[in-house]
Design a protein around this motif. Structure first.
Motif, PDB file in Angstrom:
ATOM      1  N   PRO A 165       7.967  77.657  61.214  1.00 47.04           N
ATOM      2  CA  PRO A 165       8.374  76.256  61.006  1.00 47.04           C
ATOM      3  C   PRO A 165       9.799  76.143  60.467  1.00 47.04           C
ATOM      4  CG  PRO A 165       6.133  76.585  60.238  1.00 47.04           C
ATOM      5  CD  PRO A 165       6.676  77.950  60.562  1.00 47.04           C
ATOM      6  N   TYR A 166      10.200  77.079  59.625  1.00 46.68           N
ATOM      7  CA  TYR A 166      11.566  77.061  59.098  1.00 46.68           C
ATOM      8  C   TYR A 166      12.581  77.363  60.200  1.00 46.68           C
ATOM      9  CZ  TYR A 166      15.706  78.354  56.387  1.00 46.68           C
ATOM     10  OH  TYR A 166      16.986  78.436  55.894  1.00 46.68           O
ATOM     11  N   TRP A 167      12.305  78.344  61.045  1.00 47.23           N
ATOM     12  CA  TRP A 167      13.224  78.653  62.149  1.00 47.23           C
ATOM     13  C   TRP A 167      13.387  77.437  63.061  1.00 47.23           C
ATOM     14  CZ3 TRP A 167       9.810  83.463  63.550  1.00 47.23           C
ATOM     15  CH2 TRP A 167       9.863  84.388  62.495  1.00 47.23           C
ATOM     16  N   ASN A 168      12.266  76.792  63.364  1.00 48.00           N
ATOM     17  CA  ASN A 168      12.322  75.599  64.225  1.00 48.00           C
ATOM     18  C   ASN A 168      13.124  74.476  63.563  1.00 48.00           C
ATOM     19  OD1 ASN A 168      10.731  76.649  66.354  1.00 48.00           O
ATOM     20  ND2 ASN A 168       8.843  76.184  65.252  1.00 48.00           N
ATOM     21  N   VAL A 213      12.599  81.075  74.833  1.00 52.90           N
ATOM     22  CA  VAL A 213      12.063  82.321  74.279  1.00 52.90           C
ATOM     23  C   VAL A 213      13.254  83.065  73.674  1.00 52.90           C
ATOM     24  CG1 VAL A 213      10.792  84.450  74.737  1.00 52.90           C
ATOM     25  CG2 VAL A 213      10.325  82.392  76.111  1.00 52.90           C
ATOM     26  N   THR A 214      13.257  83.210  72.354  1.00 55.11           N
ATOM     27  CA  THR A 214      14.405  83.838  71.715  1.00 55.11           C
ATOM     28  C   THR A 214      13.979  84.622  70.484  1.00 55.11           C
ATOM     29  OG1 THR A 214      16.697  83.457  70.999  1.00 55.11           O
ATOM     30  CG2 THR A 214      15.029  81.888  70.210  1.00 55.11           C
ATOM     31  N   LYS A 272      21.456  71.273  76.430  1.00 55.71           N
ATOM     32  CA  LYS A 272      21.796  71.306  77.854  1.00 55.71           C
ATOM     33  C   LYS A 272      20.592  71.342  78.793  1.00 55.71           C
ATOM     34  CE  LYS A 272      24.887  70.549  78.792  1.00 55.71           C
ATOM     35  NZ  LYS A 272      25.299  69.120  78.679  1.00 55.71           N
ATOM     36  N   GLU A 273      19.412  71.678  78.296  1.00 58.84           N
ATOM     37  CA  GLU A 273      18.231  71.758  79.152  1.00 58.84           C
ATOM     38  C   GLU A 273      17.131  70.844  78.618  1.00 58.84           C
ATOM     39  OE1 GLU A 273      18.132  73.288  81.966  1.00 58.84           O
ATOM     40  OE2 GLU A 273      19.965  74.497  81.833  1.00 58.84           O
ATOM     41  N   THR A 274      16.196  70.507  79.473  1.00 59.80           N
ATOM     42  CA  THR A 274      15.069  69.668  79.071  1.00 59.80           C
ATOM     43  C   THR A 274      13.955  70.565  78.551  1.00 59.80           C
ATOM     44  OG1 THR A 274      15.628  68.059  80.796  1.00 59.80           O
ATOM     45  CG2 THR A 274      13.430  67.907  79.823  1.00 59.80           C
ATOM     46  N   ILE A 275      13.903  70.720  77.243  1.00 60.27           N
ATOM     47  CA  ILE A 275      12.929  71.604  76.613  1.00 60.27           C
ATOM     48  C   ILE A 275      11.681  70.801  76.279  1.00 60.27           C
ATOM     49  CG2 ILE A 275      12.511  73.248  74.751  1.00 60.27           C
ATOM     50  CD1 ILE A 275      14.803  73.980  76.735  1.00 60.27           C
ATOM     51  N   THR A 276      10.555  71.194  76.832  1.00 61.45           N
ATOM     52  CA  THR A 276       9.324  70.407  76.696  1.00 61.45           C
ATOM     53  C   THR A 276       8.256  71.086  75.832  1.00 61.45           C
ATOM     54  OG1 THR A 276       8.481  71.388  78.752  1.00 61.45           O
ATOM     55  CG2 THR A 276       9.672  69.293  78.930  1.00 61.45           C
ATOM     56  N   GLU A 277       8.473  72.360  75.460  1.00 62.82           N
ATOM     57  CA  GLU A 277       7.476  73.095  74.679  1.00 62.82           C
ATOM     58  C   GLU A 277       8.135  73.750  73.470  1.00 62.82           C
ATOM     59  OE1 GLU A 277       4.569  75.457  76.872  1.00 62.82           O
ATOM     60  OE2 GLU A 277       5.596  74.852  78.715  1.00 62.82           O
ATOM     61  N   PRO A 278       7.335  74.070  72.442  1.00 59.37           N
ATOM     62  CA  PRO A 278       7.893  74.732  71.252  1.00 59.37           C
ATOM     63  C   PRO A 278       8.532  76.073  71.601  1.00 59.37           C
ATOM     64  CG  PRO A 278       5.668  73.918  70.817  1.00 59.37           C
ATOM     65  CD  PRO A 278       5.889  73.794  72.294  1.00 59.37           C
ATOM     66  N   GLY A 284       9.935  78.782  84.300  1.00 61.08           N
ATOM     67  CA  GLY A 284      10.372  77.680  83.454  1.00 61.08           C
ATOM     68  C   GLY A 284      10.882  78.147  82.106  1.00 61.08           C
ATOM     69  N   ASP A 285      10.566  79.395  81.721  1.00 64.81           N
ATOM     70  CA  ASP A 285      11.039  79.923  80.441  1.00 64.81           C
ATOM     71  C   ASP A 285      12.527  80.254  80.510  1.00 64.81           C
ATOM     72  OD1 ASP A 285       8.585  79.726  79.235  1.00 64.81           O
ATOM     73  OD2 ASP A 285       8.076  81.853  79.411  1.00 64.81           O
TER      74      ASP A 285
END
Length: 297
Positions: A144-147, A4-5, A21-27, A46-47
């Protein structure tokens, strides 16, 4: 886990570091600070929150804003620093596969507004500055561009990122946008003592452009105040305040001042959201405080 940023250059770089460094599983959930402050965001276990105010339900928190100093124990890291990305990098220092020295140095400079006059007037000559200007949090359709930028930053140096066709197109649009923005700043800005007040409320849509241009146009000003309508909440107005990055003689802690009006930020920059009905009163109070230029305010 979910990141969350905030949708700015520091938020993009912070997310890129956390992905490594972390296991990120969601958008990624892209959030504005005011929405977090007002409890509009459903944070869950988890966030990982970065570059935003603390929320007790998150699992990790990283931030560097003066007004977000923690009042309770938490997992993660906080310190007053040039960028949230710097706080994250130091938390995991020695565990990254890539050398992020240059990226972190430039992220620090951009988020702390430690820029030269030439960088402000000619961002097209400076890859990091120009790329940072392609990120605006006002339009949610830009997600989508930020991602995509997060993934590009993870895998390519910034000069190579600028060669990507969609990034190149946005950079060119920024250059054109800045030329028009300078004209609009001149038309909608008044100088009150050493304070510039830019009022875009009469514009159907608040213009976008280089937020540092105002300081090159009014070198005698030590601080700027910027007013625009909130496109997400039509009954609200957003007020931004920032120390001049060239005439560094503003003594007021902006983040602390804005916290009185429900906002916050750094010592040198921040924002708040108020109702349209109270906007003029709030602006008047802020201008009075900024005119006094008292370090105790």
């Amino acid at each position: 886990m979910r990141i969350v940023t905030r949708p700015d250059f520091d938020g993009v770089v912070s997310a890129a570091l956390l992905y490594e460094k972390e296991t990120i599983t969601e958008p990624i959930l892209w959030v504005e600070p005011n929405d977090m402050q007002k409890g509009f965001i459903a944070v869950r276990s988890g966030d990982i929150i970065a570059n935003l105010p603390f929320h007790p339900d998150c699992s990790l928190w990283f931030d560097h804003h003066y007004t977000n100093q923690p009042e309770k124990d938490f997992e993660g890291a906080f310190r007053i620093a040039p960028s949230a990305a710097r706080v994250i990098f130091e938390y995991y220092e020695g565990k990254f596969r890539r050398d992020y020295t240059e990226l972190l140095r430039e992220t620090d400079r951009i988020d702390a507004a430690d820029l030269t006059l030439d960088e402000v007037l000619h961002p097209e000559k400076y890859p990091y500055v120009l790329l940072s200007m392609t990120i605006s949090g006002r339009d949610r359709s830009e997600e989508p561009y930020w991602n995509r930028l997060v993934q590009l930053v993870r895998n390519q140096p910034v000069p190579d990122i600028l060669k990507e066709p969609d990034v190149t197109e946005r950079c060119q649009a920024v250059i054109e946008q800045n030329r028009e923005y300078e004209k609009l700043l001149a038309a909608h800005t008044r100088l009150t003592g050493h304070v510039t007040v830019t009022d875009f409320r009469a514009c159907p849509e608040a213009p976008r452009g280089n937020r540092f241009l105002i300081y090159s146009m009014f070198p005698e000003a030590v601080v700027s105040l910027h007013i625009r309508n909130n496109s997400q909440e039509p009954d609200k107005v957003i007020i931004g305040v920032g120390h001049s990055i060239f005439n560094r003689n503003c003594n007021v802690n902006v983040g602390l001042m804005l916290s009185r009006f429900g906002g916050g930020g750094h010592r040198g920059a921040g924002s708040c959201t108020v109702s349209k009905e109270e906007a003029d009163k709030v602006v008047s109070e802020m201008v009075d405080i900024l005119q006094k230029n008292d370090s105790n305010e």
